[in-house]
Design an enzyme around this catalytic site. Sequence first.
Site, PDB file in Angstrom:
ATOM      1  N   SER A   1      -8.917   0.776   1.328  1.00  0.00           N
ATOM      2  CA  SER A   1      -7.703   1.466   0.912  1.00  0.00           C
ATOM      3  C   SER A   1      -7.457   2.579   1.924  1.00  0.00           C
ATOM      4  O   SER A   1      -8.045   3.663   1.819  1.00  0.00           O
ATOM      5  CB  SER A   1      -7.873   2.039  -0.498  1.00  0.00           C
ATOM      6  OG  SER A   1      -6.693   2.688  -0.926  1.00  0.00           O
ATOM      7  N   PRO A   2      -6.605   2.348   2.912  1.00  0.00           N
ATOM      8  CA  PRO A   2      -6.375   3.353   3.948  1.00  0.00           C
ATOM      9  C   PRO A   2      -5.523   4.501   3.426  1.00  0.00           C
ATOM     10  O   PRO A   2      -4.916   4.396   2.349  1.00  0.00           O
ATOM     11  CB  PRO A   2      -5.624   2.566   5.029  1.00  0.00           C
ATOM     12  CG  PRO A   2      -4.901   1.507   4.277  1.00  0.00           C
ATOM     13  CD  PRO A   2      -5.808   1.127   3.129  1.00  0.00           C
TER      14      PRO A   2
ATOM     15  N   ASP B   1      -5.460  -2.304  -0.153  1.00  0.00           N
ATOM     16  CA  ASP B   1      -4.800  -1.590  -1.254  1.00  0.00           C
ATOM     17  C   ASP B   1      -3.849  -0.552  -0.672  1.00  0.00           C
ATOM     18  O   ASP B   1      -4.270   0.344   0.066  1.00  0.00           O
ATOM     19  CB  ASP B   1      -5.858  -0.908  -2.125  1.00  0.00           C
ATOM     20  CG  ASP B   1      -5.272   0.119  -3.074  1.00  0.00           C
ATOM     21  OD1 ASP B   1      -4.232  -0.190  -3.698  1.00  0.00           O
ATOM     22  OD2 ASP B   1      -5.837   1.228  -3.185  1.00  0.00           O
TER      23      ASP B   1
END
Length: 380
Positions: free
Chosen positions: A40-41, A83
């Site tokens: 999830s960046p 995400d």
Amino acid sequence: MLLENHAPAYLTNWGTAYCGDSLELLAALPDSSVNLVLTSPPFALQREKEYGNKAQADYVAWLAQFARLVLRKLKDDGSFVLDLGGAYELGSPTRSLYNFRVPIYFCDELGFHLAEDFYWHNPAKLPSPIEWVNKRKLRAKDSVNTVWWFGKTRWPKANVSKVLTEYSDRMKKLLEDPEGFYTPKKRPSGHDIGKSFGKNNGGAIPSNLLQISNSESNGSYLRGCKTVGAKGHPARFPSKLPEFFIRFLTEPGDIVLDIFAGSNTTGYVAECEGRKWMAFDERLDYLATSSFRFFSETVTDAELKNTHNAILAGEIVDMRANVLNAPNQQPRNGTSHRPAVPTQDLLILAERAGRTAPTQVAKTKTISYSRQAKRRVKVA
């Protein structure tokens, strides 16, 4: 897996956490070596966050740098799960399309294949943005993230039977008395419902809408953060989210990588599930606190502080337990610290599913032990 010329921040029985630029760390991995990259960046939000989110105008190009390398490092049947939270355009209640441009670019320009789009609904998410939702009452609460599942090829490894959900009450009644509950026939929708519909398969096939509340308020991670006076990572996702994809897309012994690890929820879940894992993050303070996830509830405050300080000082913290006569590859390029109680109540053997790492099978015996048993196990 240990990277050449890179010293990990800490090691566990199943994984390693590295501090550094993920582009450099990805480049150091062998090609076609990873089964699943799950991350999830930082999102492309208008308000700057403390973990360093990127501007919308530059976001796709910035993220594509990492995705190019991910594509090379994935095995042919590997998956990339991403995400991404939504955002608004600056100054108006108009939604940004950045998170939809990402999959289009990844597939059209980089060569990924979109296996499926998932949507994570977090019922516990607070109303936002305040201006459009709370103050002016112009928009509903934004509580859904897009989760893109990409394959390196058109046929990524997957097994949905590993993530079945509980049957509904109506389906349970049907299974108790199939003949009395329904008549096999073709439905108006065109679906031909046969007798096999009444078979108990152990659970229902999940939908691509994942309702998982993000409301963790205790546990070893937050306890450790409080003990050392550190803030918890501000954008943690719940363990049930990586758990779903790790079970769905990998097998015991596979390699799972998170390139924006943060509090390392992904690594923790991979450890619980008997998967090898690697975690990359550019902030050493985040990795130092993430180590708290791998301690038992009985760990002392002094040991939490010692481990946290050792990681911040650049030492390698070795949290591996001596179990199953597993080969113990020693980390290089740094001095090491070993906690007095090195591992966790994670049941390193992952005996819930009878799992062991492939390299250990020939050297092991079947061992069972309770949650309170000693964590150092010697095999004769």
